[in-house]
Design a protein around this motif. Sequence first.
Motif, PDB file in Angstrom:
ATOM      1  N   THR A 294      45.014  48.477  24.087  1.00 46.28           N
ATOM      2  CA  THR A 294      44.787  47.369  25.013  1.00 46.28           C
ATOM      3  C   THR A 294      45.359  47.676  26.394  1.00 46.28           C
ATOM      4  O   THR A 294      44.708  47.447  27.424  1.00 46.28           O
ATOM      5  N   LEU A 295      46.580  48.205  26.441  1.00 47.23           N
ATOM      6  CA  LEU A 295      47.190  48.535  27.731  1.00 47.23           C
ATOM      7  C   LEU A 295      46.446  49.669  28.434  1.00 47.23           C
ATOM      8  O   LEU A 295      46.353  49.688  29.667  1.00 47.23           O
ATOM      9  N   ALA A 296      45.907  50.610  27.658  1.00 48.27           N
ATOM     10  CA  ALA A 296      45.113  51.685  28.256  1.00 48.27           C
ATOM     11  C   ALA A 296      43.842  51.118  28.879  1.00 48.27           C
ATOM     12  O   ALA A 296      43.386  51.592  29.935  1.00 48.27           O
ATOM     13  N   SER A 297      43.253  50.110  28.248  1.00 52.08           N
ATOM     14  CA  SER A 297      42.084  49.450  28.825  1.00 52.08           C
ATOM     15  C   SER A 297      42.447  48.753  30.129  1.00 52.08           C
ATOM     16  O   SER A 297      41.692  48.806  31.109  1.00 52.08           O
ATOM     17  N   MET A 298      43.617  48.129  30.173  1.00 50.70           N
ATOM     18  CA  MET A 298      44.075  47.483  31.405  1.00 50.70           C
ATOM     19  C   MET A 298      44.367  48.515  32.491  1.00 50.70           C
ATOM     20  O   MET A 298      44.128  48.270  33.680  1.00 50.70           O
ATOM     21  N   ALA A 299      44.900  49.675  32.081  1.00 57.95           N
ATOM     22  CA  ALA A 299      45.199  50.727  33.061  1.00 57.95           C
ATOM     23  C   ALA A 299      43.930  51.231  33.743  1.00 57.95           C
ATOM     24  O   ALA A 299      43.960  51.673  34.893  1.00 57.95           O
ATOM     25  N   ALA A 300      42.795  51.162  33.049  1.00 60.94           N
ATOM     26  CA  ALA A 300      41.534  51.714  33.561  1.00 60.94           C
ATOM     27  C   ALA A 300      40.778  50.742  34.455  1.00 60.94           C
ATOM     28  O   ALA A 300      39.682  51.055  34.924  1.00 60.94           O
ATOM     29  N   ILE A 301      41.325  49.557  34.700  1.00 61.19           N
ATOM     30  CA  ILE A 301      40.639  48.564  35.533  1.00 61.19           C
ATOM     31  C   ILE A 301      40.628  49.006  36.988  1.00 61.19           C
ATOM     32  O   ILE A 301      41.664  49.349  37.565  1.00 61.19           O
ATOM     33  N   GLU A 302      39.431  48.987  37.592  1.00 63.65           N
ATOM     34  CA  GLU A 302      39.273  49.287  39.017  1.00 63.65           C
ATOM     35  C   GLU A 302      39.124  47.971  39.789  1.00 63.65           C
ATOM     36  O   GLU A 302      38.682  46.959  39.230  1.00 63.65           O
ATOM     37  N   PRO A 303      39.466  47.945  41.073  1.00 60.48           N
ATOM     38  CA  PRO A 303      39.422  46.690  41.841  1.00 60.48           C
ATOM     39  C   PRO A 303      38.015  46.317  42.308  1.00 60.48           C
ATOM     40  O   PRO A 303      37.781  46.008  43.476  1.00 60.48           O
ATOM     41  N   ARG A 304      37.073  46.335  41.382  1.00 58.79           N
ATOM     42  CA  ARG A 304      35.690  45.946  41.673  1.00 58.79           C
ATOM     43  C   ARG A 304      35.144  45.116  40.511  1.00 58.79           C
ATOM     44  O   ARG A 304      35.519  45.337  39.358  1.00 58.79           O
ATOM     45  N   ILE A 305      34.232  44.208  40.809  1.00 57.62           N
ATOM     46  CA  ILE A 305      33.668  43.314  39.817  1.00 57.62           C
ATOM     47  C   ILE A 305      32.490  43.976  39.109  1.00 57.62           C
ATOM     48  O   ILE A 305      31.576  44.498  39.755  1.00 57.62           O
ATOM     49  N   ARG A 306      32.524  43.947  37.773  1.00 56.30           N
ATOM     50  CA  ARG A 306      31.401  44.448  36.973  1.00 56.30           C
ATOM     51  C   ARG A 306      30.414  43.332  36.664  1.00 56.30           C
ATOM     52  O   ARG A 306      29.203  43.567  36.589  1.00 56.30           O
ATOM     53  N   MET A 307      30.923  42.123  36.472  1.00 56.60           N
ATOM     54  CA  MET A 307      30.089  40.949  36.226  1.00 56.60           C
ATOM     55  C   MET A 307      30.913  39.716  36.539  1.00 56.60           C
ATOM     56  O   MET A 307      32.155  39.756  36.502  1.00 56.60           O
ATOM     57  N   PRO A 308      30.267  38.589  36.864  1.00 56.47           N
ATOM     58  CA  PRO A 308      31.028  37.349  37.062  1.00 56.47           C
ATOM     59  C   PRO A 308      31.730  36.946  35.772  1.00 56.47           C
ATOM     60  O   PRO A 308      31.253  37.226  34.674  1.00 56.47           O
TER      61      PRO A 308
END
Length: 367
Positions: A294-308
């Motif tokens: 779960t934390l690895a998934s959070m680490a991979a978040i980029e500052p752009r929207i994929r969907m609303p």
Amino acid sequence: MELLLLLAVCGALVYAQGLVLGKGSLRGVKVSRRFSEEACYAGDRLEIVETIENAKGLPVPWLRLETMLPASIVFRGRGDTSVSRGRIYQNHTSLFTLQPRVKIVRTHQTTCVSRGVFVMETASLTGGDLFSIHTPSITLSLPHKLTVYPAPMEESVMPDSWRSWQGELEVRRWIVEDPFVVSGTRAYLPGDAFNRIDWKASARSLELQVRRHGHTADPRAMILLNIEESEMMWDRVTRPGDMETTISCAASLAAGMLGRGLSAGFAHNAVVSRYSDDTGRVEFGSGSGKLDETLASMAAIEPRIRMPFYELLRREAELELSDGMDYLLVTAFRSDRIMEAAALLEQSGHRVAFVEPPVRTKGGRRS
């Protein structure tokens, strides 16, 4: 005449040392690099260990190792290195002088100041003679992937809605019986359903016995993270500090639930780093391994929207999961579309709770 002869001899010596020490300065030189951790939390200290070996019988007057590293890795300075920092990347340079047949191990103390998934692939190695007449250079393959988890938020600053949900969960967890958990038998009482009678236990005790059910030991909760700053946002995050606070809040939720033995999942509406295999959704599970995922998934978040965010909620409602569960919506604001999509989850038999991270918000509304 003697001066000219002396200059000629000196020139010949300088040229000769360039051929001997400079032209082949990289021959027999081996370089390796390792990190003390494959994954760590933002704010953790990390060691980068460089090993340089000169296997030949000649010295290397100077050797320069240059590496492009993410700017979020901050070096705690030393005199034989230099760092040229940019906003995203930094150029790290280490200088060496190698005696014949020697190995040098150099350890750099660093701090990972922000989360992310970082890939370091190559380094540039340059050597030379005493007067830098010959300075051969090669590119080395030194691949390494570093995952930096978001730092969980302090419990003292977590939203009150999170603590309220925890209290409600404990009540449901120990008061509501789970028909699939059998903790023993008891004597039959008027009003007990006949399908709860344990006939084998009744035969042994010569009186009617019914199954005594336990309580739910593994409730499930899905954390849904919204990185949108407002209802009008459509592409890139403009307040990255608020986004990091929201992610840290979600990390605390995951650590709190999984640390207490609950089954949890995670999904978000952000673009995923190209260096990660994450899909933006982590299925339900429990234990420390699921927390790392779960934390690895959070680490991979980029500052752009994929969907609303409301679209993410609608997709969750369309999954038609067989049993009801808890949805924790981590979002800085609520819009009419988000509320309508949350109602779809409730209509599907799920429980929905909003968790508002401590950030500024504009557009939409807060609870």
